[in-house]
Design an enzyme around this catalytic site. Sequence first.
Site, short mmCIF file in Angstrom:
data_model
loop_
_atom_site.label_atom_id
_atom_site.label_comp_id
_atom_site.label_asym_id
_atom_site.label_seq_id
_atom_site.Cartn_x
_atom_site.Cartn_y
_atom_site.Cartn_z
N GLY A 178 0.82 -1.20 0.00
CA GLY A 178 0.00 0.00 0.00
C GLY A 178 0.85 1.25 0.00
CB ILE A 180 2.64 3.24 4.78
CG1 ILE A 180 1.64 4.30 5.22
CG2 ILE A 180 3.82 3.21 5.75
CD1 ILE A 180 0.95 3.98 6.55
CD GLU A 183 4.13 7.91 0.65
OE1 GLU A 183 3.30 8.57 0.01
OE2 GLU A 183 4.37 8.10 1.87
CG HIS A 441 4.30 25.30 -23.99
ND1 HIS A 441 4.27 23.94 -24.02
CD2 HIS A 441 5.38 25.68 -24.73
CE1 HIS A 441 5.27 23.49 -24.76
NE2 HIS A 441 5.96 24.54 -25.19
#
Length: 462
Positions: A178, A180, A183, A441
């Site tokens: 998931g 956590i 990451e 842009h």
Amino acid sequence: MSSYDVIIIGSGPGGYVCAIRCAQLGLKTACVEGRETLGGTCLNVGCIPSKALLHASHQLHEAEHNFAKMGLKGKAPSVDWKQMLTYKKETIGQNTSGIEFLFKKNKIDWIKGWASIPEAGKVRVGDDVHEAKNIVIASGSDVATLPGVEIDEKVVVSSTGALELSKVPKKMVVIGAGVIGLELGSVYKRLGSEVKVIEYLDTITPGMDAEVQRQFQKILTKQGLEFQLGAAVQGVETKGNKAKVTYKLRKDDSEHVEDADIVLVSTGRKPFTDGLGLEALGVEMSDRGQIKTDGHWATNIKGIYAIGDCIDGPMLAHKAEDEGMAAAETIAGQKGHVNYGVIPGVIYTHPEVANVGQTEAQLKDAGHKYKAGKFSFMGNGRAKANHAAEGFVKILADAETDRIIGAHIIGPMAGDLIHEVCVAMEFGAAAEDLARTCHAHPTYSEAVREAALACGDGPIHS
């Protein structure tokens, strides 16, 4: 005995935001917090420190892989883990002290200690009992673990322990693919660890857009993370400063063992209401341990409200913040509101992943006719110039009205780009509205416009 209009229990994102909003609306407000610093899990051992380590480790990745391509020559930096932890600690301090300043600015009393509610209208902290016309429970959540897995925060760690390791491990096993787990797994992979992720389901990031899941796993695998999906962890055995993770593959029930220096348990979180005395009060709870509330964040006990991770819904800091403001406005006699259909989710890896609204799978299951517009960052000039062209933007719109009903982004600054779509959805915009809005842009945001164009006659740069 002190008396207040509102006492908030917990100073995390939901609690401190609720307290500040209550004070802004003229209510005499106090907030109970037992930590030495304000901010709850998020600021102290969650969102903020993890983002500091994600940022630092990404800079290392850029130096190792992209600097030379841009003409920045020289020896790649080495990792001073002690200094990186100091940087993380300083980041936490800046944020938590900022909340303390806001409390003083708004004349909010910080009642230091752990709270219980002996009866409606009263909050006990230590030997003191405080009166309150209204009580808001914002007690947050705690780590959820698995049978046979005991967290010691030394070898087997939660996200809290993973943010305080004494050294970078040679090998880390992450249980759970998931937010956590991915990451923090990314952080340690960049810092030199061998990282293996074990997930019970057959996909990473459960509940996300299927196309994003596949692309995300492909990118993370290329970055060096190893995945074992469809695996049920049976237990973790520790011996000294090492661990063995035993798991079974669901497809054939075969058993396997993985050695690790550190095991990160990232199998979700659960509501934290310990010690509040809710059972004795008669507060209604769900089977999952959540406090039940009505559409105005009120519990079944008059004058007691609840928000954030301890009630139903996604365990997200910004969801708690919105509920904190809405509950404060409701208590003050206003019309507090949270649009639960427009709450974004973000994974702060590199590239980032962000989503809001419905997925294609949800729309198909509901029989909702839709159209999907997709644009790859490979067609975005800014992304190519910055070596950040992996990923895409996908916008989902109602087939008949063209109203935007979902968006999914994997790519550079996805966590910021998603909010353009959130604002559009909040105002009921059509994909054409977004497509006809001039975008500067070169910016990453042009990819969002191109995806909106793809819901109509087609993108320009694809």
